[in-house]
Design a protein around this motif. Sequence first.
Motif, mmCIF file in Angstrom:
data_model
loop_
_atom_site.group_PDB
_atom_site.id
_atom_site.type_symbol
_atom_site.label_atom_id
_atom_site.label_comp_id
_atom_site.label_asym_id
_atom_site.label_seq_id
_atom_site.Cartn_x
_atom_site.Cartn_y
_atom_site.Cartn_z
ATOM 1 N N PHE A 163 -93.961 0.522 34.860
ATOM 2 C CA PHE A 163 -93.136 1.535 34.197
ATOM 3 C C PHE A 163 -92.236 2.203 35.245
ATOM 4 N N ALA A 164 -91.235 2.948 34.771
ATOM 5 C CA ALA A 164 -90.377 3.715 35.673
ATOM 6 C C ALA A 164 -91.246 4.672 36.501
ATOM 7 N N GLY A 215 -90.564 7.362 38.125
ATOM 8 C CA GLY A 215 -90.336 8.802 37.962
ATOM 9 C C GLY A 215 -91.229 9.429 36.898
ATOM 10 N N PRO A 216 -91.031 9.070 35.608
ATOM 11 C CA PRO A 216 -91.861 9.706 34.582
ATOM 12 C C PRO A 216 -93.346 9.369 34.712
#
Lengths: 199, 199, 199
Positions: free
Chosen positions: B101-102, B104-105
């Motif tokens: 997943f990304a 950042g989040p």
Amino acid sequence: MTLRTPAVVLLFILGAAAALVGDHGHIVTGTTEYLMPAHRVPFAWSSPIWFPVLVGGATVALAELRLHLPAVRTTVTLRQGLAGVAAVEGIYALTALTHGFAAGPATVAIVALTVITWCVLGDRFAVVCGIVAAVVGPALEALLVAVGLFRYAPGAHQVFGTPPWLPALYFAFGVVTALLGEIAASMTTRRAESTAPVT
Amino acid sequence: MTLRTPAVVLLFILGAAAALVGDHGHIVTGTTEYLMPAHRVPFAWSSPIWFPVLVGGATVALAELRLHLPAVRTTVTLRQGLAGVAAVEGIYALTALTHGFAAGPATVAIVALTVITWCVLGDRFAVVCGIVAAVVGPALEALLVAVGLFRYAPGAHQVFGTPPWLPALYFAFGVVTALLGEIAASMTTRRAESTAPVT
Amino acid sequence: MTLRTPAVVLLFILGAAAALVGDHGHIVTGTTEYLMPAHRVPFAWSSPIWFPVLVGGATVALAELRLHLPAVRTTVTLRQGLAGVAAVEGIYALTALTHGFAAGPATVAIVALTVITWCVLGDRFAVVCGIVAAVVGPALEALLVAVGLFRYAPGAHQVFGTPPWLPALYFAFGVVTALLGEIAASMTTRRAESTAPVT
């Protein structure tokens, strides 16, 4: 205005910073995309400058609103406020991480976390702040979508171009911001008491 | 040494078992990979034998550290300890599930859960144990990566080959281990009191 | 029967509605699939009509069971009940969202949330309701799978065609339903007291 100036400044900065972090998650996952007209203004990180300004202002307004409602709690703690900010940022991140997932269960998970956040940290008047946020926030976003400033990636169950979980995210924001208003007020009171001349 | 021998044994086993479960999640999702030199020692489930030994030892050391800091809480309960262990294992599993997943989040969600874990279960001295864990753990992992024993899958925002959420996972581990130390100490005290001769 | 009729009706409707929402998540993500024989009966949303009926009935039965066990708590609140329902629906949604993920860490995350739900909302007798639900529920599902009414998508660590996290989801359901039984009983008591003639 019930909030003191330092509280207003801190709440504005906190809301703006939280907005930047959350919006970054939406941008990097493709949950949202700013369109051409939005790029006519300067950007802060992943967001046009008006986005953190709006959220910072809304944070101050909702905290102030809570202090004009009855039964302001004076026993709320900074620790509860920290947990509340973490809860909202966590829910915000979850809305980005579930981009591309089935809208139904993703929305259920987000609503469940919002409900738990209220159950743990909210009182009945926080519901008022939550509902105001859950109505005004998505309505304003729908307007910005309609005028072509940004868009959500296509998905199921969207309302005026906004995703079905958006009111839940704003509701959690409103509940926690109400709590932050109460914390600010009770800290101001305590400070005033501790510096008051002995009578 | 403040911890009694049975507590040391239990904490070591708990930490080692939790490490095996968490590491298995990292391996099966491809979050981490043990490289050739690591395979020269026996494996326990998905991990080279030194990994659960190190985490078990760190569990004992951090619990002991908490008991040398001030204001050891005596009202903490086994139920809180159980919730704490579940929180750390849940966060550990989340770091595996958000692989790919990304960054950042995913990091925001992991940090948010760590902050909430501290808000619910920690005191100010648990922060010391959290910071010690969040510094020593990732530093040691960076060393093991540097010498080629294992590696994290490539990802954004890595520091010395380790992912950005790693200090948060270790911080949660340190906070909960501090709590476990307090629980062990207060149970020892209660037992001593209940078996003391009436004076 | 200890539960009053209005409580029975409300618990049945709540359980049935929660089942429909959760099952919808399983269907749209492909976690489960109803097979041809199941389609011989009418469907409610994504589920054959007997599914919400069974879960509604189980909700009533487990709440009633709790009231026949010792130490029924009288200080539990509607707010705790709301948080409990949100927790179960959130865990239910998570089992759908992690469909296709590695079974190991997904199961760890689900079990962790179930443990935390019990730690926050359960007492020791809620464990009885949790275990009854965690045994009967998956056993019945395995039977329905065996007779070809529905199936889970293939996955690791399945037991009689059911996924490894299924007992944890039912355990959380049993714990929260026990709490709902206690809330229903204590509200009935309070109402009876407030309408009793002054003696």
